[in-house]
Write a protein that holds these residues in place. Structure first.
Motif, PDB file in Angstrom:
ATOM      1  N   TRP A 247       4.674  16.736   6.754  1.00  0.00           N
ATOM      2  CA  TRP A 247       4.075  15.923   5.690  1.00  0.00           C
ATOM      3  C   TRP A 247       2.709  16.657   4.800  1.00  0.00           C
ATOM      4  O   TRP A 247       2.011  17.368   5.513  1.00  0.00           O
ATOM      5  CB  TRP A 247       3.525  14.787   6.535  1.00  0.00           C
ATOM      6  N   ASP A 248       2.791  16.262   3.797  1.00  0.00           N
ATOM      7  CA  ASP A 248       1.575  16.533   3.099  1.00  0.00           C
ATOM      8  C   ASP A 248       0.446  15.292   3.375  1.00  0.00           C
ATOM      9  O   ASP A 248       0.691  14.269   2.821  1.00  0.00           O
ATOM     10  CB  ASP A 248       1.805  16.443   1.493  1.00  0.00           C
ATOM     11  N   ILE A 249      -0.508  15.911   4.274  1.00  0.00           N
ATOM     12  CA  ILE A 249      -1.266  14.858   4.768  1.00  0.00           C
ATOM     13  C   ILE A 249      -2.204  14.451   3.539  1.00  0.00           C
ATOM     14  O   ILE A 249      -2.358  13.019   3.526  1.00  0.00           O
ATOM     15  CB  ILE A 249      -2.086  15.359   5.887  1.00  0.00           C
ATOM     16  N   ALA A 250      -2.562  15.035   2.745  1.00  0.00           N
ATOM     17  CA  ALA A 250      -3.614  14.524   1.453  1.00  0.00           C
ATOM     18  C   ALA A 250      -2.589  13.591   0.973  1.00  0.00           C
ATOM     19  O   ALA A 250      -3.408  12.592   0.348  1.00  0.00           O
ATOM     20  CB  ALA A 250      -3.797  15.822   0.733  1.00  0.00           C
ATOM     21  N   ALA A 251      -1.616  13.826   0.355  1.00  0.00           N
ATOM     22  CA  ALA A 251      -0.632  12.885  -0.460  1.00  0.00           C
ATOM     23  C   ALA A 251      -0.597  11.507   0.406  1.00  0.00           C
ATOM     24  O   ALA A 251      -0.453  10.505  -0.242  1.00  0.00           O
ATOM     25  CB  ALA A 251       0.831  13.469  -0.685  1.00  0.00           C
ATOM     26  N   ALA A 252      -0.114  11.720   1.620  1.00  0.00           N
ATOM     27  CA  ALA A 252      -0.338  10.717   2.585  1.00  0.00           C
ATOM     28  C   ALA A 252      -1.433   9.842   2.409  1.00  0.00           C
ATOM     29  O   ALA A 252      -1.483   8.460   2.336  1.00  0.00           O
ATOM     30  CB  ALA A 252       0.175  10.919   4.035  1.00  0.00           C
ATOM     31  N   VAL A 253      -2.713  10.302   2.502  1.00  0.00           N
ATOM     32  CA  VAL A 253      -3.735   9.568   2.596  1.00  0.00           C
ATOM     33  C   VAL A 253      -4.080   9.145   1.082  1.00  0.00           C
ATOM     34  O   VAL A 253      -4.475   8.035   0.797  1.00  0.00           O
ATOM     35  CB  VAL A 253      -5.091  10.434   2.585  1.00  0.00           C
ATOM     36  N   ARG A 254      -3.605   9.736   0.101  1.00  0.00           N
ATOM     37  CA  ARG A 254      -3.628   9.089  -1.408  1.00  0.00           C
ATOM     38  C   ARG A 254      -2.762   7.765  -1.412  1.00  0.00           C
ATOM     39  O   ARG A 254      -3.163   6.792  -2.034  1.00  0.00           O
ATOM     40  CB  ARG A 254      -3.226  10.080  -2.324  1.00  0.00           C
ATOM     41  N   SER A 255      -1.581   7.902  -0.729  1.00  0.00           N
ATOM     42  CA  SER A 255      -0.753   6.754  -0.744  1.00  0.00           C
ATOM     43  C   SER A 255      -1.284   5.544  -0.009  1.00  0.00           C
ATOM     44  O   SER A 255      -1.361   4.403  -0.673  1.00  0.00           O
ATOM     45  CB  SER A 255       0.389   7.118  -0.143  1.00  0.00           C
ATOM     46  N   LYS A 356       6.832  -8.196  14.341  1.00  0.00           N
ATOM     47  CA  LYS A 356       6.149  -8.096  13.076  1.00  0.00           C
ATOM     48  C   LYS A 356       5.252  -6.926  12.921  1.00  0.00           C
ATOM     49  O   LYS A 356       5.284  -6.406  11.605  1.00  0.00           O
ATOM     50  CB  LYS A 356       5.714  -9.390  13.045  1.00  0.00           C
ATOM     51  N   LYS A 357       4.543  -6.705  13.892  1.00  0.00           N
ATOM     52  CA  LYS A 357       3.676  -5.511  13.554  1.00  0.00           C
ATOM     53  C   LYS A 357       4.139  -4.193  13.480  1.00  0.00           C
ATOM     54  O   LYS A 357       3.553  -3.338  12.486  1.00  0.00           O
ATOM     55  CB  LYS A 357       2.465  -5.400  14.379  1.00  0.00           C
ATOM     56  N   TYR A 358       5.348  -3.988  14.102  1.00  0.00           N
ATOM     57  CA  TYR A 358       5.968  -2.645  13.979  1.00  0.00           C
ATOM     58  C   TYR A 358       6.519  -2.318  12.897  1.00  0.00           C
ATOM     59  O   TYR A 358       6.393  -1.468  11.977  1.00  0.00           O
ATOM     60  CB  TYR A 358       6.883  -2.512  15.233  1.00  0.00           C
ATOM     61  N   LEU A 359       7.171  -3.415  12.312  1.00  0.00           N
ATOM     62  CA  LEU A 359       7.616  -3.493  11.087  1.00  0.00           C
ATOM     63  C   LEU A 359       6.873  -3.458   9.941  1.00  0.00           C
ATOM     64  O   LEU A 359       7.193  -2.732   8.699  1.00  0.00           O
ATOM     65  CB  LEU A 359       8.859  -4.548  10.755  1.00  0.00           C
ATOM     66  N   SER A 360       5.625  -3.902   9.949  1.00  0.00           N
ATOM     67  CA  SER A 360       4.726  -3.826   9.075  1.00  0.00           C
ATOM     68  C   SER A 360       3.885  -2.494   8.954  1.00  0.00           C
ATOM     69  O   SER A 360       3.578  -1.892   7.764  1.00  0.00           O
ATOM     70  CB  SER A 360       3.565  -4.900   9.414  1.00  0.00           C
ATOM     71  N   ILE A 361       3.702  -1.794  10.023  1.00  0.00           N
ATOM     72  CA  ILE A 361       2.994  -0.528  10.238  1.00  0.00           C
ATOM     73  C   ILE A 361       3.816   0.772   9.790  1.00  0.00           C
ATOM     74  O   ILE A 361       3.652   1.582   9.062  1.00  0.00           O
ATOM     75  CB  ILE A 361       2.440  -0.262  11.468  1.00  0.00           C
ATOM     76  N   VAL A 362       4.991   0.718  10.472  1.00  0.00           N
ATOM     77  CA  VAL A 362       6.168   1.789  10.133  1.00  0.00           C
ATOM     78  C   VAL A 362       6.869   1.523   9.128  1.00  0.00           C
ATOM     79  O   VAL A 362       7.981   0.806   9.272  1.00  0.00           O
ATOM     80  CB  VAL A 362       6.800   2.108  11.663  1.00  0.00           C
ATOM     81  N   HIS A 363       6.948   2.098   8.047  1.00  0.00           N
ATOM     82  CA  HIS A 363       7.774   1.975   6.874  1.00  0.00           C
ATOM     83  C   HIS A 363       9.085   2.660   7.065  1.00  0.00           C
ATOM     84  O   HIS A 363       8.996   3.552   7.926  1.00  0.00           O
ATOM     85  CB  HIS A 363       7.122   2.461   5.612  1.00  0.00           C
ATOM     86  N   PRO A 364      10.265   2.107   6.662  1.00  0.00           N
ATOM     87  CA  PRO A 364      11.537   2.628   6.883  1.00  0.00           C
ATOM     88  C   PRO A 364      11.565   4.191   6.424  1.00  0.00           C
ATOM     89  O   PRO A 364      12.001   5.180   7.340  1.00  0.00           O
ATOM     90  CB  PRO A 364      12.357   1.799   6.142  1.00  0.00           C
ATOM     91  N   LYS A 365      11.030   4.300   5.442  1.00  0.00           N
ATOM     92  CA  LYS A 365      10.987   6.042   4.865  1.00  0.00           C
ATOM     93  C   LYS A 365      10.056   6.789   5.946  1.00  0.00           C
ATOM     94  O   LYS A 365      10.523   7.853   6.035  1.00  0.00           O
ATOM     95  CB  LYS A 365      10.514   6.130   3.460  1.00  0.00           C
ATOM     96  N   MET A 366       9.065   6.092   6.426  1.00  0.00           N
ATOM     97  CA  MET A 366       8.287   6.912   7.257  1.00  0.00           C
ATOM     98  C   MET A 366       8.777   7.291   8.517  1.00  0.00           C
ATOM     99  O   MET A 366       9.006   8.206   9.141  1.00  0.00           O
ATOM    100  CB  MET A 366       7.084   6.126   7.553  1.00  0.00           C
ATOM    101  N   GLU A 367       9.578   6.159   9.135  1.00  0.00           N
ATOM    102  CA  GLU A 367      10.448   6.420  10.521  1.00  0.00           C
ATOM    103  C   GLU A 367      11.501   7.387  10.312  1.00  0.00           C
ATOM    104  O   GLU A 367      11.603   8.335  11.160  1.00  0.00           O
ATOM    105  CB  GLU A 367      10.933   5.110  10.918  1.00  0.00           C
ATOM    106  N   GLU A 368      12.362   7.442   9.226  1.00  0.00           N
ATOM    107  CA  GLU A 368      13.414   8.222   8.893  1.00  0.00           C
ATOM    108  C   GLU A 368      12.838   9.608   8.637  1.00  0.00           C
ATOM    109  O   GLU A 368      13.556  10.622   9.272  1.00  0.00           O
ATOM    110  CB  GLU A 368      14.212   7.783   7.750  1.00  0.00           C
ATOM    111  N   SER A 369      11.620   9.684   8.215  1.00  0.00           N
ATOM    112  CA  SER A 369      11.104  11.160   8.055  1.00  0.00           C
ATOM    113  C   SER A 369      10.522  11.587   9.445  1.00  0.00           C
ATOM    114  O   SER A 369      10.619  13.159   9.725  1.00  0.00           O
ATOM    115  CB  SER A 369       9.917  11.098   6.933  1.00  0.00           C
TER     116      SER A 369
END
Length: 478
Positions: A247-255, A356-369
């Motif tokens: 991952w581009d950590i800086a881009a993730a932080v900006r997101s 509820k908290k897992y689905l809130s914290i972990v986005h589908p795109k994040m998990e797939e990546s």
């Protein structure tokens, strides 16, 4: 040639005969001694052979002593009983092994009793044998049967050791079963109390669990420390997975910054939206931004008794009973493994909180990546809880926050929680920096005017006036 050999042989015989008939002077003849020794040896050998014969014939029942044949029959009968006992014990031991797979407690108990009974029977036969050989027979016979008894003990010893080992295993299995029963009882009580808070039943159910101690401020502070440690652990694992997935950590932080800036601007229009991004100094500080994101998600709804998962008002309608129920749940759940609890009651209040908290914290795109698929998300959506390292770390954090929430609603008055806002002045009474203040590690420098770059975790003000400081990431004031 043959005549020469014959003459040579005759010469040797004549010389030998001459030496025997005419010994050298001054040398004593050994004939008398040799003959005496030979006669004495012959007498000893004869006595030993006679004694051996007596011993052998005594045990075979062929002598003229009338007492020996019945005794031999008795010993033969005794040995037959020993062999029968060993055979029965071997069959009982096989049954004991078969009772372990599949697990059959009743069959195992019966086989265990049979093995122990046969061992006791062999022990009685051994004592009977010792008494039998102690009353007569000769010394040689006693020694010979003593050797036989020792051999029998050597044969039986492995079986006795195996039975003792099986007994220890059975005790361990019984202890494990009792432990699981206690956990099931605790989980059932936990689910019943959770059901009351949802208003599923208007009938009051008495709580059978005795509370040994009342909730205390010190307990809340210690639990808050556990929450911070669990948050750091989960965030570190999440960050390592991001780096492994390139991952581009800086881009993730900006997101993350974009999402948090939008929320902060809605709550406080005067907040500078770009301050957060500019505050990140190096990739090694990205973990604080990620922890801030996780904390904001998992603490959302903390001020409500059920994290706004339903509209329960038990803390208002029945405050005393609700405080007791919350602390009972805390004590019941504190020592439990969350995955074990959720394997028994996957849809209890804590299970819904994790859902509820897992689905809130972990986005589908994040998990797939991170994992290459959405298998864990599918399991959570189906009402199950994955047994993976990542979800296990998440459950550790979720359990710590849930326990903190239960303690908060067990205290009277409940603690109030606060969060430092972005750009706020740093107040050491209410805040603590996640980085050590020095000029050598890229952190805040001593003597500089600092403001909050972003909050990392909330703080709490307790009923006795003590403060649990909010953790913040500091940046120099522009």
């Amino acid at each position: 040639m043959a005549s020469k050999v014959s003459n040579f042989s005759d010469l040797i015989q004549r010389v030998t005969a001459s030496c025997l008939l005419h010994p050298l002077a001054g040398v004593a003849r050994p004939d008398d001694i040799s003959v005496a020794d030979e006669e004495e040896d012959c007498e000893i050998e004869a006595e030993e052979e006679e004694e051996e014969f007596k011993i052998n014939t005594n045990w075979e029942g062929t002598t003229n002593d009338a007492d020996h044949p019945p005794r031999v029959m008795e010993l033969e009968m005794l040995m037959g009983q020993v062999f029968d006992a060993v055979s029965v014990m071997k069959r009982a031991y096989v049954s004991l092994q078969e009772a372990h797979c599949p697990w059959d407690p009743d069959k195992m108990r019966v086989a265990d009793v049979a093995v122990v009974a046969e061992l006791r029977r062999i022990g009685l036969l051994r004592e009977r044998f010792r008494r039998s050989i102690g009353g007569g027979g000769g010394g040689g016979g006693g020694r010979r049967w003593g050797v036989g008894a020792a051999t029998l003990r050597e044969v039986v010893a492995p079986y006795e050791a195996a039975v003792e080992e099986l007994k220890r295993e059975v005790k361990a299995k019984h202890a494990e079963v009792e432990n699981l029963r206690e956990k099931l009882k605790t989980a059932t009580s936990f689910d019943r109390i959770s059901g009351k808070s949802k208003g599923k039943s208007k009938r009051r159910v008495s709580c059978t669990t005795q509370v040994a101690a009342a909730p205390a401020v010190e307990l809340f502070e210690a639990t808050m420390s556990l929450v911070n440690e669990a948050s750091k652990s989960f965030t570190s694992l999440l960050l390592s997975l991001m780096r492994s997935a390139h991952w581009d950590i800086a881009a993730a932080v900006r997101s993350i910054d974009a999402a948090s800036s939008t929320s902060a601007t809605m709550n406080n229009p005067t907040t500078t939206a770009t301050m957060f991004t500019d505050s990140i100094v190096g990739a090694n500080h990205a973990k604080y931004a990620l922890e801030s994101y996780v904390s904001r998600k998992i603490y959302q709804g903390f001020d409500h008794e059920t994290f706004y998962m339903d509209g329960s008002l038990s803390s208002i309608l029945h405050p005393d009973q609700h405080r007791r129920d919350c602390f009972t749940q805390y004590r019941d759940m504190k020592a439990m493994d969350p995955i074990e609890l959720l394997s028994i009651l996957p849809t209890c209040s804590f299970g819904n909180f994790c859902f509820k908290k897992y689905l809130s914290i972990v986005h589908p795109k994040m998990e797939e990546s991170l994992f290459g698929d959405l298998e864990q998300r599918r399991q959570v959506l189906d009402g199950h809880h994955p047994r993976s390292q990542f979800y296990g770390e998440f459950l550790g954090l979720a359990k710590a926050v849930w326990l903190l929430h239960l303690l908060a609603f067990s205290l009277d008055p409940p603690p109030s929680h606060f969060e430092a806002s972005r750009g706020a002045e740093f107040h050491s009474q209410y805040m603590e920096s996640v980085m050590r203040i020095s000029g050598n590690n890229g952190g805040p420098k001593v003597g500089m005017s600092m403001v909050v770059g972003f909050p990392v975790s909330p703080g709490f003000k307790l009923g006795n006036g003590s403060i649990i400081k909010a953790r913040v990431y500091l940046v120099p004031k522009n």
